[in-house]
Design a protein around this motif. Structure first.
Motif, PDB file in Angstrom:
ATOM      1  N   SER A   1     -10.772  -3.527   3.955  1.00  0.00           N
ATOM      2  CA  SER A   1      -9.410  -3.747   4.428  1.00  0.00           C
ATOM      3  C   SER A   1      -9.193  -3.004   5.740  1.00  0.00           C
ATOM      4  O   SER A   1      -9.792  -1.960   5.995  1.00  0.00           O
ATOM      5  CB  SER A   1      -8.414  -3.232   3.377  1.00  0.00           C
ATOM      6  OG  SER A   1      -7.103  -3.224   3.892  1.00  0.00           O
ATOM      7  N   LEU A   2      -8.303  -3.533   6.568  1.00  0.00           N
ATOM      8  CA  LEU A   2      -7.964  -2.885   7.824  1.00  0.00           C
ATOM      9  C   LEU A   2      -6.952  -1.782   7.639  1.00  0.00           C
ATOM     10  O   LEU A   2      -6.751  -0.956   8.520  1.00  0.00           O
ATOM     11  CB  LEU A   2      -7.427  -3.920   8.828  1.00  0.00           C
ATOM     12  CG  LEU A   2      -8.408  -5.002   9.243  1.00  0.00           C
ATOM     13  CD1 LEU A   2      -7.727  -5.988  10.183  1.00  0.00           C
ATOM     14  CD2 LEU A   2      -9.629  -4.390   9.914  1.00  0.00           C
ATOM     15  N   SER A   3      -6.269  -1.758   6.488  1.00  0.00           N
ATOM     16  CA  SER A   3      -5.225  -0.757   6.256  1.00  0.00           C
ATOM     17  C   SER A   3      -5.306  -0.267   4.834  1.00  0.00           C
ATOM     18  O   SER A   3      -5.333  -1.061   3.901  1.00  0.00           O
ATOM     19  CB  SER A   3      -3.833  -1.362   6.511  1.00  0.00           C
ATOM     20  OG  SER A   3      -2.828  -0.441   6.190  1.00  0.00           O
ATOM     21  N   VAL A   4      -5.365   1.064   4.674  1.00  0.00           N
ATOM     22  CA  VAL A   4      -5.393   1.628   3.333  1.00  0.00           C
ATOM     23  C   VAL A   4      -4.279   2.628   3.106  1.00  0.00           C
ATOM     24  O   VAL A   4      -3.993   3.007   1.975  1.00  0.00           O
ATOM     25  CB  VAL A   4      -6.750   2.291   3.016  1.00  0.00           C
ATOM     26  CG1 VAL A   4      -7.855   1.253   2.994  1.00  0.00           C
ATOM     27  CG2 VAL A   4      -7.073   3.386   4.003  1.00  0.00           C
ATOM     28  N   VAL A   5      -3.670   3.174   4.152  1.00  0.00           N
ATOM     29  CA  VAL A   5      -2.551   4.116   3.982  1.00  0.00           C
ATOM     30  C   VAL A   5      -1.522   3.838   5.057  1.00  0.00           C
ATOM     31  O   VAL A   5      -1.842   3.269   6.097  1.00  0.00           O
ATOM     32  CB  VAL A   5      -3.022   5.583   4.067  1.00  0.00           C
ATOM     33  CG1 VAL A   5      -3.835   5.955   2.864  1.00  0.00           C
ATOM     34  CG2 VAL A   5      -3.816   5.857   5.330  1.00  0.00           C
TER      35      VAL A   5
ATOM     36  N   GLN B   1      -0.773   4.263  -3.723  1.00  0.00           N
ATOM     37  CA  GLN B   1      -0.303   3.864  -2.402  1.00  0.00           C
ATOM     38  C   GLN B   1      -1.433   3.294  -1.551  1.00  0.00           C
ATOM     39  O   GLN B   1      -1.233   2.339  -0.787  1.00  0.00           O
ATOM     40  CB  GLN B   1       0.350   5.056  -1.713  1.00  0.00           C
ATOM     41  CG  GLN B   1       1.652   5.497  -2.364  1.00  0.00           C
ATOM     42  CD  GLN B   1       2.217   6.761  -1.728  1.00  0.00           C
ATOM     43  OE1 GLN B   1       1.528   7.771  -1.632  1.00  0.00           O
ATOM     44  NE2 GLN B   1       3.461   6.704  -1.295  1.00  0.00           N
ATOM     45  N   ALA B   2      -2.627   3.879  -1.670  1.00  0.00           N
ATOM     46  CA  ALA B   2      -3.771   3.373  -0.912  1.00  0.00           C
ATOM     47  C   ALA B   2      -4.120   1.951  -1.349  1.00  0.00           C
ATOM     48  O   ALA B   2      -4.412   1.079  -0.512  1.00  0.00           O
ATOM     49  CB  ALA B   2      -4.975   4.297  -1.094  1.00  0.00           C
ATOM     50  N   LEU B   3      -4.095   1.703  -2.647  1.00  0.00           N
ATOM     51  CA  LEU B   3      -4.426   0.366  -3.146  1.00  0.00           C
ATOM     52  C   LEU B   3      -3.395  -0.672  -2.738  1.00  0.00           C
ATOM     53  O   LEU B   3      -3.738  -1.792  -2.330  1.00  0.00           O
ATOM     54  CB  LEU B   3      -4.577   0.393  -4.670  1.00  0.00           C
ATOM     55  CG  LEU B   3      -5.838   1.053  -5.229  1.00  0.00           C
ATOM     56  CD1 LEU B   3      -5.785   1.110  -6.750  1.00  0.00           C
ATOM     57  CD2 LEU B   3      -7.093   0.316  -4.770  1.00  0.00           C
ATOM     58  N   THR B   4      -2.120  -0.333  -2.860  1.00  0.00           N
ATOM     59  CA  THR B   4      -1.092  -1.303  -2.486  1.00  0.00           C
ATOM     60  C   THR B   4      -1.144  -1.593  -0.984  1.00  0.00           C
ATOM     61  O   THR B   4      -0.976  -2.743  -0.561  1.00  0.00           O
ATOM     62  CB  THR B   4       0.318  -0.814  -2.881  1.00  0.00           C
ATOM     63  OG1 THR B   4       0.565   0.464  -2.292  1.00  0.00           O
ATOM     64  CG2 THR B   4       0.449  -0.705  -4.389  1.00  0.00           C
ATOM     65  N   ALA B   5      -1.413  -0.549  -0.173  1.00  0.00           N
ATOM     66  CA  ALA B   5      -1.518  -0.768   1.270  1.00  0.00           C
ATOM     67  C   ALA B   5      -2.689  -1.675   1.614  1.00  0.00           C
ATOM     68  O   ALA B   5      -2.646  -2.407   2.617  1.00  0.00           O
ATOM     69  CB  ALA B   5      -1.662   0.565   2.001  1.00  0.00           C
ATOM     70  N   ALA B   6      -3.735  -1.646   0.778  1.00  0.00           N
ATOM     71  CA  ALA B   6      -4.912  -2.475   1.014  1.00  0.00           C
ATOM     72  C   ALA B   6      -4.782  -3.861   0.393  1.00  0.00           C
ATOM     73  O   ALA B   6      -5.722  -4.653   0.446  1.00  0.00           O
ATOM     74  CB  ALA B   6      -6.153  -1.774   0.466  1.00  0.00           C
ATOM     75  N   GLY B   7      -3.620  -4.161  -0.203  1.00  0.00           N
ATOM     76  CA  GLY B   7      -3.367  -5.508  -0.700  1.00  0.00           C
ATOM     77  C   GLY B   7      -3.635  -5.740  -2.168  1.00  0.00           C
ATOM     78  O   GLY B   7      -3.673  -6.886  -2.620  1.00  0.00           O
ATOM     79  N   PHE B   8      -3.819  -4.674  -2.947  1.00  0.00           N
ATOM     80  CA  PHE B   8      -4.028  -4.824  -4.382  1.00  0.00           C
ATOM     81  C   PHE B   8      -2.704  -4.743  -5.132  1.00  0.00           C
ATOM     82  O   PHE B   8      -1.766  -4.069  -4.692  1.00  0.00           O
ATOM     83  CB  PHE B   8      -4.975  -3.734  -4.905  1.00  0.00           C
ATOM     84  CG  PHE B   8      -6.388  -3.878  -4.436  1.00  0.00           C
ATOM     85  CD1 PHE B   8      -7.302  -4.635  -5.154  1.00  0.00           C
ATOM     86  CD2 PHE B   8      -6.820  -3.261  -3.272  1.00  0.00           C
ATOM     87  CE1 PHE B   8      -8.610  -4.768  -4.715  1.00  0.00           C
ATOM     88  CE2 PHE B   8      -8.120  -3.387  -2.826  1.00  0.00           C
ATOM     89  CZ  PHE B   8      -9.025  -4.142  -3.544  1.00  0.00           C
TER      90      PHE B   8
END
Length: 417
Positions: free
Chosen positions: A413-417, A37-44
């Motif tokens: 990234s500005l957003s991770v979660v 979830q952290a990775l997807t929130a950061a755009g991966f």
């Protein structure tokens, strides 16, 4: 370009990460699911390969994560059984990496141990420019020593030497190492010769925005005043037999018929533990839930009066972070625990500690805490505060995503979660 297309493009430009897990399915593996979830929130873009749980599909896309699953092997018995299990899972995983690649080429493989075998797969993919991140979940040599003791015969010494060799290969192959605590990080430095700048501590902190006290379910107490909870995997090194011995002392030696024990989880020892429970005359006082998900965990921990962290002292347990301890705290449960190095790091002043192996003292501490609602409330409140301010997943997620931004040479990234 639509918003969804823009989001998909952002994922591709930031990179595609393939996460490999062997010992638990995803999203049941809560640490790995938080990482996804952290990775997807950061755009991966994120893919996972793992074994199937009961009734799981071979493929699913869940919250933007592509999950590929294979049928798990039969339960291993003995050294040969474990070897066959590792070979089977390695081959099934290797085959699925090509399926993932056909959907979208990946740039990094993250392997979560145990076992320490996926460095070999990472080396095969290195020819295509794929990097390797090792998420260090367990100390396999210490697991061996904790289960079987220090090796005496030639066969045992060879097995242990093989585990150290696999661990070194994993460390030496990794471009980055993620350690679950500082004890593990020191092992990466000292035993794995990993440069300190290539290691990052990412604790398995609870997501306190999700893990928080809810409405209690009185029926889980089985008609009794108190519910005492234990949560975890039931392996030989986890000391669940000791939890049953503590329960026996509470119920039969101290005559406390107002206490119900709930043991949440599954593992190699579950059936043996059920037999032990019957032999101890505890069937009416102990609930075995088997495999449970977040809703059931929330119900039990929101209902319980306290949580048990009765992990015995061993080479593995002393330096391992017990997720159960932090999750009890997230649910504002007071904790009774054996004094292990990393357990104290997690719980701080928010637990009642006993010296390892003191089952008499442990049972007495449980009873004293059950009979002191004010102290229970104070410890639970302090634990919840510590979970929110010190242990929460959000800063861990930032550290975790930072590893990948370093690997890819990206701006934070500005957003991770």
């Amino acid at each position: 370009m639509s918003a969804s297309t823009e989001e998909e493009g952002a994922k591709v430009t930031r990179g595609h990460v393939l996460i490999i897990v062997q010992n638990l399915p995803v999203p049941l593996d809560r640490r790995v699911w938080l990482e996804c979830q952290a990775l997807t929130a950061a755009g991966f873009d994120v893919s996972v390969i793992c074994p199937k749980g009961p009734n799981d599909p071979a493929y699913q896309e869940l919250s933007g994560v592509h999950i590929y699953k294979y049928a798990p092997p039969p339960q291993a018995k003995g050294a040969l059984g474990y070897l066959l299990e590792f070979v089977y899972c390695w081959l099934r995983t290797a085959k699925l990496t090509w399926k993932v690649w056909r959907r979208a080429p990946f740039h990094v493989i993250q392997a979560c141990n145990p076992p320490d075998t996926y460095w070999a797969l990472a080396r095969l993919w290195r020819a295509r420019g794929v990097k390797f991140v090792f998420d260090h979940h367990d100390l396999n040599p210490e697991v061996f020593r904790s289960r079987f003791g220090e090796p005496k015969g030639l066969a045992a010494r060879v097995q242990l030497a093989g585990l150290y060799w696999l661990e070194r290969k994993t460390f030496h192959t990794a471009d980055r190492v993620i350690s679950t605590n500082q004890s593990y990080q020191r092992i990466a430095w000292e035993r794995g010769d990993v440069p300190p700048e290539h290691t990052t501590v990412v604790r398995s902190g609870p997501d306190t925005s999700v893990m928080k006290p809810g409405e209690p379910k009185p029926e889980l107490r089985n008609g009794r005043e108190h519910l005492v909870a234990w949560l975890g995997i039931m392996g030989p090194q986890d000391g669940v037999d000791g939890v049953l011995e503590i329960a026996r002392k509470v119920v039969h030696e101290h005559g406390r018929e107002d206490v119900q024990f709930a043991l949440l989880g599954f593992g190699d020892c579950l059936e043996d533990l059920k037999k032990q429970c019957t032999e101890l005359g505890l069937d009416d006082y102990v609930t075995f839930t088997g495999r449970v998900g977040p809703p059931e965990i929330a119900d039990y921990l929101s209902t319980a009066s306290l949580g048990l962290s009765a992990d015995p002292l061993s080479p593995l347990n002393d330096v391992s972070t017990m997720n159960k301890t932090m999750e009890y705290m997230a649910y504002a449960l007071p904790v009774v625990a054996y004094r292990l190095t990393e357990t104290v790091v997690s719980a701080g002043d928010c637990a009642v500690y006993l010296e390892p192996g003191d089952t008499d003292g442990f049972a007495k501490a449980v009873i004293d805490l059950l009979d002191d609602p004010t102290r229970r409330k104070d410890l639970g409140t302090a634990g919840r505060t510590r979970a929110e301010e010190v242990l929460d997943w959000r800063p861990q997620a930032q550290a975790y995503v930072g590893v990948y931004e370093s690997v890819f040479g990206l701006e934070p990234s500005l957003s991770v979660v």
